[in-house]
Design an enzyme around this catalytic site. Structure first.
Site, PDB file in Angstrom:
ATOM      1  N   GLN A  17     -13.581   1.723  -1.929  1.00  0.00           N
ATOM      2  CA  GLN A  17     -13.689   0.555  -1.478  1.00  0.00           C
ATOM      3  C   GLN A  17     -14.970   0.351  -0.687  1.00  0.00           C
ATOM      4  O   GLN A  17     -15.428   0.909   0.047  1.00  0.00           O
ATOM      5  CB  GLN A  17     -12.332   0.098  -0.706  1.00  0.00           C
ATOM      6  N   ALA A  44     -13.385 -11.638   6.044  1.00  0.00           N
ATOM      7  CA  ALA A  44     -13.278  -9.952   5.574  1.00  0.00           C
ATOM      8  C   ALA A  44     -12.908 -10.232   4.245  1.00  0.00           C
ATOM      9  O   ALA A  44     -12.320 -11.098   3.400  1.00  0.00           O
ATOM     10  CB  ALA A  44     -11.971  -9.690   6.476  1.00  0.00           C
ATOM     11  N   ARG A  88      -4.293   5.996  -2.575  1.00  0.00           N
ATOM     12  CA  ARG A  88      -2.790   5.474  -2.621  1.00  0.00           C
ATOM     13  C   ARG A  88      -1.841   6.255  -3.337  1.00  0.00           C
ATOM     14  O   ARG A  88      -2.243   6.907  -4.583  1.00  0.00           O
ATOM     15  CB  ARG A  88      -3.143   4.125  -3.513  1.00  0.00           C
ATOM     16  N   TRP A 120       0.933  -1.025  -0.080  1.00  0.00           N
ATOM     17  CA  TRP A 120       0.059   0.055  -0.096  1.00  0.00           C
ATOM     18  C   TRP A 120       0.826   1.290   0.185  1.00  0.00           C
ATOM     19  O   TRP A 120       1.464   1.689   0.970  1.00  0.00           O
ATOM     20  CB  TRP A 120      -0.842   0.085   1.343  1.00  0.00           C
ATOM     21  N   VAL A 144      -5.261 -11.622   7.008  1.00  0.00           N
ATOM     22  CA  VAL A 144      -6.204 -12.853   6.786  1.00  0.00           C
ATOM     23  C   VAL A 144      -5.467 -14.029   6.790  1.00  0.00           C
ATOM     24  O   VAL A 144      -4.111 -14.151   6.312  1.00  0.00           O
ATOM     25  CB  VAL A 144      -7.214 -12.799   5.611  1.00  0.00           C
TER      26      VAL A 144
HETATM   27  N1  PHE Z   1      -7.434  -4.227   2.196  1.00  0.00           N
HETATM   28  C1  PHE Z   1      -7.245  -5.125   1.174  1.00  0.00           C
HETATM   29  C2  PHE Z   1      -6.664  -4.190  -0.124  1.00  0.00           C
HETATM   30  O1  PHE Z   1      -7.007  -2.918   0.017  1.00  0.00           O
HETATM   31  C3  PHE Z   1      -8.122  -6.040   0.654  1.00  0.00           C
HETATM   32  C4  PHE Z   1      -8.703  -6.861   1.568  1.00  0.00           C
HETATM   33  C5  PHE Z   1      -9.766  -6.709   2.523  1.00  0.00           C
HETATM   34  C6  PHE Z   1      -8.150  -8.278   1.654  1.00  0.00           C
HETATM   35  C7  PHE Z   1     -10.140  -7.592   3.542  1.00  0.00           C
HETATM   36  C8  PHE Z   1      -8.394  -9.256   2.442  1.00  0.00           C
HETATM   37  C9  PHE Z   1      -9.598  -8.975   3.369  1.00  0.00           C
HETATM   38  O2  PHE Z   1      -6.042  -4.751  -0.765  1.00  0.00           O
END
Ligand code: PHE
Length: 344
Positions: free
Chosen positions: A227, A312, A213, A150, A270
């Site tokens: 998102q 998630a 970003r 990120w 995760v």
């Molecule tokens: N937060 C992650 C992203 O921006 C996406 C994501 C959310 C992945 C929740 C797994 C679980 O790339």
């Protein structure tokens, strides 16, 4: 006699300011009962001599008066029509332009409705975040290589600096700032932490929101976009639940035709992690990250990882809109071109 008529006419015409008075003046000087008409009519009673003398003079005066009246008439009409342009209340008005729903707002609303119908709650969180919620509590400590996933806009703040404060007894006291480094959130995942800190399972929430970003912009990347985070936590939550939830979600958003697949992937928060691809024509398009909530995330919010499980997911709302409305370039959402917006 004729001299007198001419003199009075010349004087009176100067005072005429509107069409009604002008017509009255015409009747007065050229009408049937006017002196001039009377003179012209009675010519035949005069002697030839007198007739020859007065006749042409009277005719000439009549012509002169006619010319002056015509000139005045034109002037007044021109003046009137100019006035009318300004106050013509019968002209159609200029159409008032109404505001328009942006396609991203439109699809976000649709997504909210779909998840509400599946008994999810809608939650929001701050766009300016701190390092703790955006990274650390999501099992991405400082210097973790995954932080590179990120590219972050960091904000200039009084980070970790010492400053002086007056304490309760009125004495100066040096304190260490509690602030963690501030940033623009790079994903909606920090709201997972914020929500779990203040609520107990079981629950299922979605979090729509704007993220940022620090990236190069192209047809499929923007420095800010939207998102949708999803989080389901309970005792017996599994990936099978997730599959049925997003199957229903895709079906409601795109209709029956959409095909999707799971692919193993990695996100620090995760385990196992996966990515969801959607089939578009011959190609698979990656649109969603997901997985079972990591034990360390539960640790961070003081849930017992042995008692609860969670799934998630995070999906790009812009991507969904691009697929649904067949939009080739993400930048179209943000350049403010009304010709684009008006199509929705
Ligand atoms: N937060 C992650 C992203 O921006 C996406 C994501 C959310 C992945 C929740 C797994 C679980 O790339």
């Amino acid at each position: 006699m004729l001299e007198k008529i001419k003199k009075f006419f010349s004087k009176e015409i100067k005072e005429i300011g509107d069409l009604k008075n002008l017509e009255q003046l015409r009747v007065k000087y050229l009408g049937r009962k006017s002196e001039l008409t009377q003179i012209l009519r009675s010519l035949k009673n005069f002697s030839i001599e007198k007739r020859r003398k007065i006749g042409p003079q009277a005719q000439k005066l009549k012509k002169e008066i006619e010319i002056i009246l015509t000139k005045k008439l034109k002037e007044l009409k021109a003046k009137n029509s100019k006035l009318k342009v300004d106050i013509d209340i019968t002209r159609p008005g200029e159409k008032i332009k109404l505001g328009h729903i942006h396609p991203l707002t439109k699809i976000e609303e649709e997504i909210r409705q779909i998840f509400l119908s599946m008994n999810f709650s809608v939650v929001e969180g701050p766009e300016v975040e701190n390092e703790h919620y955006n990274f650390d509590a999501l099992n991405i400590p400082p210097n973790h290589p995954a932080r590179d996933m990120w590219d972050t806009f960091w904000l200039k703040t009084q980070t970790n600096t010492d400053y002086t404060q007056i304490d309760t007894e009125g004495l100066y006291k040096s304190v260490s700032s509690q602030y963690k480094s501030m940033l623009l959130r790079t994903h909606t995942s920090p709201v997972q932490i914020r929500y779990m800190e203040t609520h107990n399972p079981p629950f299922q929430i979605i979090v729509p929101g704007r993220v940022f970003r620090y990236e190069a912009i192209d047809a499929s990347h923007e420095i800010n976009f939207y998102q949708l985070e999803g989080l389901i936590v309970g005792e017996n939550v599994s990936l099978a639940n997730f599959k049925s939830v997003i199957e229903e979600f895709f079906r409601k958003l795109f209709g029956n035709k959409i095909e999707f697949r799971f692919r193993p992937s990695y996100f620090p928060f995760v385990e196992p992690g996966l990515e969801v691809d959607i089939k578009l024509g011959k190609d698979w398009l990656e649109i969603m990250g997901a997985g079972m909530v990591h034990r360390k995330v539960f640790d961070a919010v003081r849930y017992n990882p042995n008692e609860v499980r969670g799934i998630a997911f995070g999906v790009g709302i812009d991507r969904l809109a691009m697929i649904k409305y067949n939009i080739p370039d993400i930048r179209l959402f943000y350049n403010g071109d009304l010709r684009f917006i008006k199509q929705f």
